[in-house]
Design a protein around this motif. Structure first.
Motif, PDB file in Angstrom:
ATOM      1  N   ARG A   1     -17.874  24.526 -19.657  1.00  0.00           N
ATOM      2  CA  ARG A   1     -18.575  25.662 -19.045  1.00  0.00           C
ATOM      3  C   ARG A   1     -19.202  25.258 -17.718  1.00  0.00           C
ATOM      4  N   LEU A   2     -19.780  24.049 -17.684  1.00  0.00           N
ATOM      5  CA  LEU A   2     -20.408  23.601 -16.443  1.00  0.00           C
ATOM      6  C   LEU A   2     -19.353  23.461 -15.341  1.00  0.00           C
ATOM      7  N   ALA A   3     -18.224  22.837 -15.731  1.00  0.00           N
ATOM      8  CA  ALA A   3     -17.172  22.654 -14.730  1.00  0.00           C
ATOM      9  C   ALA A   3     -16.635  24.004 -14.257  1.00  0.00           C
ATOM     10  N   ASP A   4     -16.477  24.934 -15.213  1.00  0.00           N
ATOM     11  CA  ASP A   4     -15.988  26.266 -14.833  1.00  0.00           C
ATOM     12  C   ASP A   4     -16.954  26.936 -13.865  1.00  0.00           C
ATOM     13  N   SER A   5     -18.250  26.828 -14.175  1.00  0.00           N
ATOM     14  CA  SER A   5     -19.219  27.537 -13.339  1.00  0.00           C
ATOM     15  C   SER A   5     -19.295  26.918 -11.956  1.00  0.00           C
TER      16      SER A   5
ATOM     17  N   PHE B   1     -23.104  15.909 -15.082  1.00  0.00           N
ATOM     18  CA  PHE B   1     -22.036  15.045 -15.600  1.00  0.00           C
ATOM     19  C   PHE B   1     -22.564  13.616 -15.679  1.00  0.00           C
TER      20      PHE B   1
ATOM     21  N   PHE C   1     -17.965  33.664 -18.987  1.00  0.00           N
ATOM     22  CA  PHE C   1     -17.473  32.831 -20.073  1.00  0.00           C
ATOM     23  C   PHE C   1     -16.935  33.691 -21.216  1.00  0.00           C
TER      24      PHE C   1
ATOM     25  N   LEU D   1     -18.170  28.435 -25.683  1.00  0.00           N
ATOM     26  CA  LEU D   1     -16.871  28.860 -26.194  1.00  0.00           C
ATOM     27  C   LEU D   1     -15.737  28.676 -25.212  1.00  0.00           C
ATOM     28  N   GLY D   2     -16.104  28.414 -24.002  1.00  0.00           N
ATOM     29  CA  GLY D   2     -15.042  28.158 -23.040  1.00  0.00           C
ATOM     30  C   GLY D   2     -14.667  29.426 -22.310  1.00  0.00           C
ATOM     31  N   ALA D   3     -14.021  29.231 -21.189  1.00  0.00           N
ATOM     32  CA  ALA D   3     -13.772  30.360 -20.319  1.00  0.00           C
ATOM     33  C   ALA D   3     -12.405  30.951 -20.569  1.00  0.00           C
ATOM     34  N   PRO D   4     -12.322  32.263 -20.581  1.00  0.00           N
ATOM     35  CA  PRO D   4     -11.014  32.887 -20.626  1.00  0.00           C
ATOM     36  C   PRO D   4     -10.405  32.823 -19.232  1.00  0.00           C
ATOM     37  N   ARG D   5      -9.715  31.786 -18.951  1.00  0.00           N
ATOM     38  CA  ARG D   5      -9.178  31.602 -17.608  1.00  0.00           C
ATOM     39  C   ARG D   5      -7.688  31.810 -17.620  1.00  0.00           C
TER      40      ARG D   5
ATOM     41  N   ILE E   1     -22.919  30.079 -27.738  1.00  0.00           N
ATOM     42  CA  ILE E   1     -21.981  31.108 -27.312  1.00  0.00           C
ATOM     43  C   ILE E   1     -21.374  30.753 -25.949  1.00  0.00           C
ATOM     44  N   LEU E   2     -22.176  30.068 -25.143  1.00  0.00           N
ATOM     45  CA  LEU E   2     -21.683  29.707 -23.819  1.00  0.00           C
ATOM     46  C   LEU E   2     -20.659  28.593 -23.896  1.00  0.00           C
TER      47      LEU E   2
ATOM     48  N   PHE F   1     -27.741  25.563 -17.963  1.00  0.00           N
ATOM     49  CA  PHE F   1     -27.615  25.650 -19.416  1.00  0.00           C
ATOM     50  C   PHE F   1     -28.794  24.968 -20.090  1.00  0.00           C
TER      51      PHE F   1
END
Lengths: 518, 327, 230
Positions: free
Chosen positions: A424-428, C83, C48, A8-12, A5-6, C77
């Protein structure tokens, strides 16, 4: 599982760049068509010969695409699961036909498959009936020759995208080759093949020179050819625009259809660089070797034949040819950079799940007629800029756009994987903008970027279509080749073909290699 | 480094605006202006006395001209073919050439006030005697030849020589043209976009004969010392083709344009044609032709359809042609 | 305080609702059956996934529309926390400046947190050359460096052995103490919950229940949890 679920990508903020590029592309392609139709004061009705061309176009494209995709499977599988010295070089070399300038490729195919070619001489000596490369079978042969490399490349990428862990899991479960095929390979192929088929289908839909050189006669007329003829013979812009519209309509229909059959498969990414699975032993070793050898002979022989024919006259080429070569190289590089910038913007937007229309717009150039595009731009711009000044910049632009869909085929899946794995990692971490590009996107997508850039550079190098329309006094290398042929200088033309081929290939190799080393 | 080179390369494409000399812009066919065509010599010859800069702009000249209309930058259009003059004339873009066309060295009468021929030749099927020992001696003989005699021709919809063949068959066979095409079609190995691809296939040995020109063998003799290539001369006649120049009415260099037109029929220009364009000069006595051109066999009969005939026949002829190849 | 106010989110035919608050500095486990929505709850906090209804508040401020990177939190996570093409120091350094243009003082800070997690000297290594435990430590070093007031753990250590996992949880505990962070930890192992989190949010039948003392919850599990614990 639950972590999915994580992913899914960010609604940015909407990926504005992607939407802009896609919108501009769609506007450009439809706008130029409209400009041509406007100049003609409306679309003209199509005659029976036009509809015959439509039917032939669909038929040959469907068959060429199916053959290319099916034949590519054993080759890609063999390359994916075998390791041998020179494998990397061979993978690169097998890409050669796709980036060969069409005129050079036709020379090579005729040298091998023509009436005087090695194959028919052998058949004659053995008292067997000859194989004619002229006619629909020649068109199909040439299309498979051009597109088999692309198909192999795309399928091979699909294979390598299966994480090595999956194969290890398969090994540990005692999977035989049949089980591996069923559980790992077939799902991948189901996901990849429709895209491959579609890509080749669309390429063949706009085929032009091949049909005209090897088609044997007007029964092998394609729509793009009919567009050219409408321009040249009758200067019938209305018919040209109508045919352009039909061509786009056919392609959009095909893309719509393919969307329904494409089954997306998500493959996780292992941290280790994928080292291919160990291939099964036994007779399959011989079968794989055979697949690779046959493909290599089929794809490389014509290239070698052209080289052998042209090499002797190479040193004698006049300086104007080298000057044209330099100009072409610079234009090809500019095209490649432009194609990369556009392609990356689109691929990232698509990976973020911004609507299918962006992807469709990205694929649109593959179905657009370069002739309509060029003419439309010419009509739109002529009041603003001196047309002489336009020739080279517009050629760069159009070549970049024309190369875009091929690059996207490689970039989109990679961008999706990137987004799924690290989005997700980059977004966070608030990694965005130029930093995200520099630290995440460029390093992770370097192989695909190199591949796409190489394709764009090579395709731009060999292009002839648009530049003849925008008359210029600065000839490119392919134009020089035609000039040589047009002045009876066939030996020098062969040498020029070798030069053109060598440069196209070198450009592709540099980009591709650079991308993979990055 | 790249950043500096690209603008440089693009600059190289732009006209030499910095020069003070007036520029005469000549739209020309692709083969004219290359260093292997007559272009460089024509440019040099004209610039020697015009105090101007002659600039060739090459490409698909007629479509481009029709799109640009009166706004065109062209002062002169160079290399139009006799079979497309109707459309060019209908554009109304051209001004009369103002030349005396009485003493031309053409096999047909010429009285066109707009388009001025500067070279000519005839379509012919060219063969290599080492590969084709018994070439057909007439067009009918070609139609009767076994189907394994393979010829390559050009598409009339994309090539002027292909269009000339269409009119040639029409002129030679009249109402029997469909039948002639039906008999010719099985011998056609392939139809190419332009002359270059066809001729390349012929020199590679793919085809026994290629649709080309009566003057083609001259190149092989003069440049390659190869006397094995011949144009088959048919008693039914060969079809006449000429390349034409015209001046644009809306030119901003009327004096220069007129000077160029005035120069075309002079010996200084005409002598360039045979060995650079590999065709025959439009106004030069035969004794002044290069030996190689004088030695070529000349057809006894020249076929040519007038502009109006060609224009009225071409759609019908094209349809007949398409039908012959679509069985 | 982290508040879920009348939250509802729909994914297909699955709905999760939550109306609860987590006090500052609390360590809260999130448990529930597979697919019950544990990760969804974290995704809502991380930004997210936007809720279909309701609001998420941090210290009274609505987090709606705040991009993940600007939220007051760090996430670990299940995998892909590093990376692979960046070295250890770069992976950690991203926590200070996402564009990695670090000044000497910042570079020194990176060194310090790496020392704090016991990875001093590994700066130039790539993640692929590290063990699973070491990779976890690198990710934790970055959490330490960012020092955000909320820490979300989505089973990051599930793949590690018990001893290693215990060690990691202990390290998380130290970091949380040091930074004063509120921790939400998804787990499917009641022992982890018992060891690490005094409070537990139980997700059952589409409802995230307010935190309750973990020990009491495990000692007298409601029916849904009892089925899950077996």
């Amino acid at each position: 599982m639950a972590a999915g679920i994580l992913a899914l990508g960010a609604p940015r903020v909407p990926a504005l760049g992607g939407a802009l590029v896609a919108g501009a592309l769609a506007a450009l392609i439809m706008g130029t068509l409209a400009a041509v139709a406007w100049q003609a004061q409306g679309l003209a009705a199509l005659g029976p010969w036009d509809w015959r061309a439509v039917r032939f176009t669909l038929w040959q494209a469907a068959l060429s695409a199916a053959l290319s995709a099916v034949l590519a499977i054993p080759v890609a599988r063999a390359l994916a699961r075998r390791r041998f010295p020179g494998r990397g070089a061979l993978v690169t070399l097998l890409g050669a036909p796709f980036i060969l300038p069409v005129i050079v490729a036709i020379m090579g195919l005729i040298a091998v498959f023509g009436r005087n070619g090695v194959i028919n001489e052998t058949l004659r000596a053995a008292g067997l009936p000859e194989f004619s490369v002229y006619g629909w079978q020649g068109v199909i042969l040439a299309h498979v020759f051009f597109n088999l490399p692309l198909s192999v490349r795309l399928i091979l990428q699909g294979w390598q995208a299966i994480p090595a862990e999956r194969f290890r899991l398969a090994d540990s479960l005692g999977f035989g080759p049949a089980d591996t095929a069923r559980h790992l390979e077939r799902p991948m192929l189901r996901a990849v093949l429709p895209g491959v088929w579609l890509a080749v289908f669309l390429v063949c839909l706009t085929s032009f020179t091949v049909a005209l050189a090897l088609g044997g006669g007007p029964s092998a007329t394609t729509v793009e050819l009919a567009i050219y003829q409408a321009f040249r013979f009758d200067f019938d812009l209305g018919r040209a625009a109508a045919l352009g519209l039909v061509q786009i309509g056919l392609s959009l229909a095909a893309m719509g259809l393919a969307r329904r059959i494409a089954i997306p498969a998500a493959f996780g990414a292992g941290l280790q660089a994928a080292r291919g699975p160990a291939g099964p032993r036994g007779w399959r070793v011989a079968a794989d070797a055979m697949a690779i050898a046959l493909a290599a002979v089929f794809l490389l022989w014509p290239v070698l034949a052209v080289t052998a024919a042209g090499l002797p006259a190479l040193p004698a080429l006049p300086p104007e040819v080298w000057q044209a070569a330099l100009r072409s190289v610079l234009m090809a590089l500019a095209s490649a950079l432009l194609a990369l910038a556009l392609g990356l913007t689109l691929a990232l937007a698509i990976a973020r799940g911004r609507g299918g229309w962006i992807e469709a717009a990205g694929m649109l150039p593959i179905v657009a007629s370069p002739l309509v595009l060029g003419t439309g731009l010419f009509i739109l711009l002529r009041g603003w800029v001196a047309t002489d000044m336009l020739a080279l910049p517009l050629t760069v632009l159009i070549n970049a756009i024309m190369a875009l869909p091929f690059g996207l085929r490689a970039l989109i899946p990679a961008a999706r994987t990137l987004q799924a794995d690290f989005g997700r990692l980059a977004d966070s971490l608030d990694l965005r903008g130029p930093a995200r590009l520099r630290l995440l996107v460029l390093p992770r997508l370097a192989p695909q970027l190199g591949f796409s850039g190489g394709l764009a550079a090579a395709l731009g190098m060999g292009d002839l279509g648009v530049i003849t329309l925008f008359a210029t006094d600065s000839p490119t290398l392919p134009l020089k080749l035609y000039q040589l042929m047009g002045s009876y200088r066939m030996a020098e033309a062969s040498a020029c073909a070798v030069l053109l081929m060598a440069i196209s290939f070198a450009l592709f190799w540099l980009f591709d290699r650079g991308g993979r080393l990055a | 480094m790249m950043r500096h080179l690209i603008p440089l390369a693009l600059l190289a494409a732009t006209p030499a605006v910095a020069q003070e000399k007036p520029v005469l812009t000549v739209y020309a066919g692709e083969s004219v202006a290359s260093e292997w065509g007559p272009g460089p010599k024509i440019e040099e010859g004209f610039e020697a006395f015009c105090a101007c800069d002659l600039r060739f702009v090459t490409g698909d000249i007629l479509p481009r001209l029709l799109m640009e209309g009166a706004a065109t930058e062209a002062d002169i259009v160079f290399g139009l073919n006799t079979d497309v003059t109707a459309r060019a004339r209908a554009s109304g873009l051209f001004a009369p050439h103002g030349q005396d066309v009485s003493g031309l060295s053409l096999p047909i009468a010429w009285d066109d006030p707009i388009f001025l021929p500067y070279n000519w030749g005839e379509t012919a099927f060219v063969y290599d005697e080492t590969r084709l020992e018994n070439p057909p001696t007439s067009f009918a003989g070609l139609l009767d030849a076994p189907d394994d005699l393979k010829i390559v021709i050009q598409d009339p919809r994309s090539s002027v020589s292909g269009l000339a063949l269409l009119l040639w068959v029409k002129a030679a066979f009249g109402d029997a043209a469909p039948e002639a095409w039906a008999r010719l079609a099985p011998k056609v190995l392939t139809v190419t976009k332009g002359w270059s691809e066809s001729y390349g296939m012929f020199t590679e040995g793919e085809a026994d004969m290629v649709l080309s020109y009566t003057t083609s063998p001259a190149y092989h003799i003069a440049a390659e010392n190869d006397t094995t290539k011949h144009a088959a001369i048919f008693p039914e006649g060969q079809y006449f083709m000429a390349e034409l120049a015209g001046q644009i009415a809306s030119t901003d260099q009327p004096l220069l344009a007129q000077a160029f037109m005035d120069w075309i029929l002079t010996p200084g220009f005409q002598e360039v044609i045979p060995l650079a364009n590999w065709s025959l000069p439009a106004k030069l006595p035969q004794e002044q032709w290069p030996q190689v051109m004088r030695d070529l066999p000349r057809p006894e009969k020249t076929l040519f359809l007038s502009e109006t005939e060609a224009q009225s026949l071409r759609d019908e002829a094209l349809d007949e042609w398409l039908r012959a190849f679509s069985r | 305080m982290l508040e879920f106010r009348d939250i509802a989110v729909r994914r297909g035919d699955f709905t999760l609702t939550a109306d609860l608050a987590v006090p500052d500095g609390a360590r809260v486990a999130v448990i529930g059956a597979s697919g019950s929505g544990k990760s969804t709850l974290l995704a809502l906090v991380a930004g997210f996934l936007p809720p279909d209804r309701g609001r998420i508040l941090w210290q009274g401020r609505d987090l709606a529309g705040v991009p993940p990177g600007e939220r007051p939190l760090s996430v670990l996570f299940q995998d892909q926390n590093l990376f692979p093409h960046l070295d250890v120091a770069q992976n950690v350094g991203l926590g200070l400046r996402p564009d990695l243009r670090l000044d000497p003082a910042q570079r020194q800070r990176v060194g310090e947190v790496l020392t704090a997690v016991g990875l001093s000297g590994h700066e130039r290594r790539r993640p692929a050359s590290l063990s699973g435990g070491q990779q976890g430590r690198v990710a934790l070093a970055r959490v330490l460096l960012r020092a955000r007031p909320i820490l979300l753990l989505d089973e990051p250590f599930a793949a590690l052995g018990p001893a290693l996992k215990a060690e990691m949880l202990e390290l998380v505990g130290r970091i949380a103490t040091q930074t004063g962070a509120t921790v939400l930890m998804v787990t499917h192992d009641p022992r982890d919950a018992a060891r690490f989190a005094p409070q537990t949010i139980l997700i059952d039948a589409g409802v995230a229940h307010p935190p309750r003392p973990t020990r009491a919850l495990l000692a007298d599990p409601p029916p849904g949890l009892r089925d899950y614990l077996g």
